[in-house]
Write a protein that holds these residues in place. Sequence first.
Motif, PDB file in Angstrom:
ATOM      1  N   ASP A 159       0.825  -1.214   0.000  1.00 41.90           N
ATOM      2  CA  ASP A 159       0.000   0.000   0.000  1.00 41.90           C
ATOM      3  C   ASP A 159       0.856   1.259   0.000  1.00 41.90           C
ATOM      4  O   ASP A 159       0.545   2.234  -0.701  1.00 41.90           O
ATOM      5  N   MET A 160       1.941   1.240   0.785  1.00 40.81           N
ATOM      6  CA  MET A 160       2.818   2.410   0.837  1.00 40.81           C
ATOM      7  C   MET A 160       3.472   2.657  -0.520  1.00 40.81           C
ATOM      8  O   MET A 160       3.503   3.803  -1.018  1.00 40.81           O
ATOM      9  N   ARG A 161       3.982   1.598  -1.139  1.00 41.99           N
ATOM     10  CA  ARG A 161       4.685   1.778  -2.407  1.00 41.99           C
ATOM     11  C   ARG A 161       3.731   2.137  -3.547  1.00 41.99           C
ATOM     12  O   ARG A 161       4.107   2.901  -4.452  1.00 41.99           O
ATOM     13  N   VAL A 162       2.523   1.621  -3.525  1.00 38.47           N
ATOM     14  CA  VAL A 162       1.549   2.002  -4.548  1.00 38.47           C
ATOM     15  C   VAL A 162       1.221   3.485  -4.431  1.00 38.47           C
ATOM     16  O   VAL A 162       1.081   4.187  -5.446  1.00 38.47           O
ATOM     17  N   SER A 163       1.097   3.993  -3.210  1.00 36.86           N
ATOM     18  CA  SER A 163       0.824   5.422  -3.027  1.00 36.86           C
ATOM     19  C   SER A 163       2.000   6.285  -3.484  1.00 36.86           C
ATOM     20  O   SER A 163       1.831   7.465  -3.811  1.00 36.86           O
ATOM     21  N   GLU A 164       3.219   5.719  -3.500  1.00 38.24           N
ATOM     22  CA  GLU A 164       4.416   6.462  -3.921  1.00 38.24           C
ATOM     23  C   GLU A 164       4.848   6.119  -5.346  1.00 38.24           C
ATOM     24  O   GLU A 164       5.871   6.637  -5.823  1.00 38.24           O
ATOM     25  N   LEU A 165       4.080   5.297  -6.035  1.00 36.38           N
ATOM     26  CA  LEU A 165       4.559   4.716  -7.283  1.00 36.38           C
ATOM     27  C   LEU A 165       4.835   5.759  -8.363  1.00 36.38           C
ATOM     28  O   LEU A 165       5.774   5.595  -9.159  1.00 36.38           O
ATOM     29  N   PHE A 166       4.073   6.812  -8.413  1.00 39.86           N
ATOM     30  CA  PHE A 166       4.310   7.850  -9.425  1.00 39.86           C
ATOM     31  C   PHE A 166       5.696   8.459  -9.237  1.00 39.86           C
ATOM     32  O   PHE A 166       6.465   8.607 -10.194  1.00 39.86           O
ATOM     33  N   GLU A 167       6.039   8.806  -7.977  1.00 39.62           N
ATOM     34  CA  GLU A 167       7.370   9.363  -7.704  1.00 39.62           C
ATOM     35  C   GLU A 167       8.459   8.329  -7.915  1.00 39.62           C
ATOM     36  O   GLU A 167       9.568   8.660  -8.363  1.00 39.62           O
ATOM     37  N   ILE A 168       8.156   7.064  -7.573  1.00 35.65           N
ATOM     38  CA  ILE A 168       9.148   6.011  -7.769  1.00 35.65           C
ATOM     39  C   ILE A 168       9.511   5.887  -9.248  1.00 35.65           C
ATOM     40  O   ILE A 168      10.687   5.795  -9.616  1.00 35.65           O
ATOM     41  N   ILE A 169       8.521   5.898 -10.106  1.00 36.65           N
ATOM     42  CA  ILE A 169       8.758   5.742 -11.546  1.00 36.65           C
ATOM     43  C   ILE A 169       9.611   6.879 -12.086  1.00 36.65           C
ATOM     44  O   ILE A 169      10.491   6.672 -12.925  1.00 36.65           O
ATOM     45  N   THR A 170       9.381   8.077 -11.596  1.00 38.11           N
ATOM     46  CA  THR A 170      10.116   9.239 -12.111  1.00 38.11           C
ATOM     47  C   THR A 170      11.497   9.406 -11.472  1.00 38.11           C
ATOM     48  O   THR A 170      12.279  10.226 -11.947  1.00 38.11           O
ATOM     49  N   SER A 171      11.795   8.628 -10.416  1.00 43.97           N
ATOM     50  CA  SER A 171      13.013   8.903  -9.648  1.00 43.97           C
ATOM     51  C   SER A 171      14.034   7.779  -9.643  1.00 43.97           C
ATOM     52  O   SER A 171      15.230   8.043  -9.507  1.00 43.97           O
ATOM     53  N   VAL A 172      13.618   6.516  -9.731  1.00 39.81           N
ATOM     54  CA  VAL A 172      14.556   5.413  -9.495  1.00 39.81           C
ATOM     55  C   VAL A 172      14.998   4.780 -10.802  1.00 39.81           C
ATOM     56  O   VAL A 172      14.380   4.973 -11.853  1.00 39.81           O
ATOM     57  N   LYS A 173      16.086   4.001 -10.703  1.00 39.69           N
ATOM     58  CA  LYS A 173      16.561   3.222 -11.836  1.00 39.69           C
ATOM     59  C   LYS A 173      15.894   1.846 -11.822  1.00 39.69           C
ATOM     60  O   LYS A 173      15.321   1.428 -10.815  1.00 39.69           O
ATOM     61  N   VAL A 174      16.020   1.129 -12.922  1.00 37.67           N
ATOM     62  CA  VAL A 174      15.307  -0.141 -13.051  1.00 37.67           C
ATOM     63  C   VAL A 174      15.858  -1.214 -12.124  1.00 37.67           C
ATOM     64  O   VAL A 174      15.191  -2.219 -11.864  1.00 37.67           O
ATOM     65  N   ASP A 175      17.090  -1.034 -11.625  1.00 34.49           N
ATOM     66  CA  ASP A 175      17.663  -2.033 -10.719  1.00 34.49           C
ATOM     67  C   ASP A 175      17.490  -1.638  -9.254  1.00 34.49           C
ATOM     68  O   ASP A 175      18.142  -2.198  -8.371  1.00 34.49           O
ATOM     69  N   SER A 176      16.603  -0.681  -8.986  1.00 33.87           N
ATOM     70  CA  SER A 176      16.399  -0.223  -7.611  1.00 33.87           C
ATOM     71  C   SER A 176      15.717  -1.304  -6.763  1.00 33.87           C
ATOM     72  O   SER A 176      14.878  -2.065  -7.250  1.00 33.87           O
ATOM     73  N   GLN A 177      16.074  -1.331  -5.490  1.00 29.03           N
ATOM     74  CA  GLN A 177      15.531  -2.325  -4.568  1.00 29.03           C
ATOM     75  C   GLN A 177      14.030  -2.164  -4.376  1.00 29.03           C
ATOM     76  O   GLN A 177      13.305  -3.137  -4.170  1.00 29.03           O
ATOM     77  N   VAL A 178      13.528  -0.949  -4.484  1.00 29.22           N
ATOM     78  CA  VAL A 178      12.106  -0.717  -4.237  1.00 29.22           C
ATOM     79  C   VAL A 178      11.245  -1.453  -5.255  1.00 29.22           C
ATOM     80  O   VAL A 178      10.151  -1.943  -4.920  1.00 29.22           O
ATOM     81  N   LEU A 179      11.714  -1.583  -6.475  1.00 25.74           N
ATOM     82  CA  LEU A 179      10.945  -2.296  -7.498  1.00 25.74           C
ATOM     83  C   LEU A 179      10.908  -3.798  -7.206  1.00 25.74           C
ATOM     84  O   LEU A 179       9.879  -4.456  -7.405  1.00 25.74           O
ATOM     85  N   LEU A 180      12.024  -4.344  -6.726  1.00 25.31           N
ATOM     86  CA  LEU A 180      12.065  -5.757  -6.387  1.00 25.31           C
ATOM     87  C   LEU A 180      11.158  -6.065  -5.194  1.00 25.31           C
ATOM     88  O   LEU A 180      10.463  -7.085  -5.162  1.00 25.31           O
ATOM     89  N   ASP A 181      11.155  -5.158  -4.203  1.00 24.14           N
ATOM     90  CA  ASP A 181      10.261  -5.334  -3.052  1.00 24.14           C
ATOM     91  C   ASP A 181       8.797  -5.288  -3.479  1.00 24.14           C
ATOM     92  O   ASP A 181       7.985  -6.106  -3.036  1.00 24.14           O
ATOM     93  N   LEU A 182       8.482  -4.327  -4.337  1.00 22.26           N
ATOM     94  CA  LEU A 182       7.099  -4.194  -4.789  1.00 22.26           C
ATOM     95  C   LEU A 182       6.684  -5.399  -5.633  1.00 22.26           C
ATOM     96  O   LEU A 182       5.533  -5.852  -5.551  1.00 22.26           O
TER      97      LEU A 182
END
Length: 491
Positions: free
Chosen positions: A291-314
């Motif tokens: 739920d937390m990452r879905v609420s932040e997903l727009f910023e995540i997409i615009t800010s992180v690289k494809v090998d970021s840990q947040v994408l693997l966690d999600l």
Amino acid sequence: MEAQLGAIWEEKLQRVSGKGEEREQRLVLFSKVWDAVLPRLQPKDSIKEGNVKEEEGPDPDVVAFASLQDSAISRTAALATFGTVFSYLLFRGFTYVVDVMRRKRDTLRRDVASALERWREDGSVSQLATIFVTLLQWHATWVRPFLKPPHYQEPEAFTSTFHSILFDALPPDFPEALAAVFTYTLENRDQEHDETFRALAALGMIRNFETLISRVGYQAIERKMNETCKKAWDQPCLSMMKEWVQLDIVPWSTHVFSFELEKEPRRTSSFGNQRDFTAKYEFHVYKSLFDMRVSELFEIITSVKVDSQVLLDLKECTSKISGRTDLIRGLRQQISKRLLHPGADTDEIIDFYISMIRCLRVIDPQGVILFRVADPIRIYLRNRSDTTHHIVTELINEEGELAQEARAPIVAEIEHEDYSDPNWLPEPPDAGPRFRMLRPGDLISTLVSIYDSHDLFIKELQTLFASILLQSRDGTFDSEACFTICFRNEY
């Protein structure tokens, strides 16, 4: 017939209670014993009254109840189905005690309300916990006459009845106070809380408030997650939270429920089982982090690289809780609100779309999420007149992301699915009927497929290349020729 029945009844009555004067004497004796026993069963009006020290000599309770063993009184009961009159009177006395306890429930309600009022005033949870010891003393005071020899041990019916009377007397805001007590014990595990847990188990509050105890654990997980994981996209938050749950929440829950198992060892081993707690709390970790990452997903997409840990966690969270539908709904809402409006430049929309393609392929390699999220963006870009110009400009820009994608080695695509491949997976059930036809390919193909025909891109490429050729002064067109060959071979 009536005369025969009357004669049979009289014969049986005389056999049990005697005749005439003898019967009257036994009935009088029975009445005296009942009058002597009943006050001993009367629930006391105060804890001190129930725990007052008795004078030396025979215990009045024991003397009163011992008289029930007299065989003459037993025969007077005329109730052979109940066994001895002791059993019968104890049954009748218990019924009487329950009725009196129900009338005295205000006593319990008063003590609980007083403790809650003090808690609201000073906020001392440790002082609030003393109310459970007080309630346990009320239980001991009212059950005391049933425990003295030669009486039975505490009847289970008495305990369950006392619990039902107690729960009926609890005010509506009591669960909030009880949750505060459990939260305090969780946050102060270095202190000793066994007396409180033992009192709660004896009062039936651990068993009956099992959901509340779990909710305290859930809230602790959410607080910890907000403190350590919010916007922390480069940290392995999922593994950190799971480890913290194993070291803190699960041991606390197991310890709390151990007092219930100590009181009722016959309960099934699944009650308060550590493995069950682990599964339950880890699922909440997955759900809360999702739920937390879905609420932040727009910023995540615009800010992180494809090998970021947040994408693997999600990706793992989405798989564990089957949250693909919620992710799609949440991201589409954010895109509609923050991106697809006249104030956003076409470049910004295309850049976000490119980043989204890369990120969602990490989260869902099969491409279902991308297929279902991208549709509003594709429709919006299709209706903007400068979309093809921006895409083609990015393609021929040597430092641009699309130009590097176009020069990347070509990966041969399988035209037909190989069902003998052990890694083959069927299409997800939520893919939709058009998923196979519009399944996303590489990044450039996905962008070009915004339009049904490639003619617009070809014309835009011709226009831009003509402008580049006309403006060139050194006569070298190596980069343009290389791009043309790569683009023609692949597309």
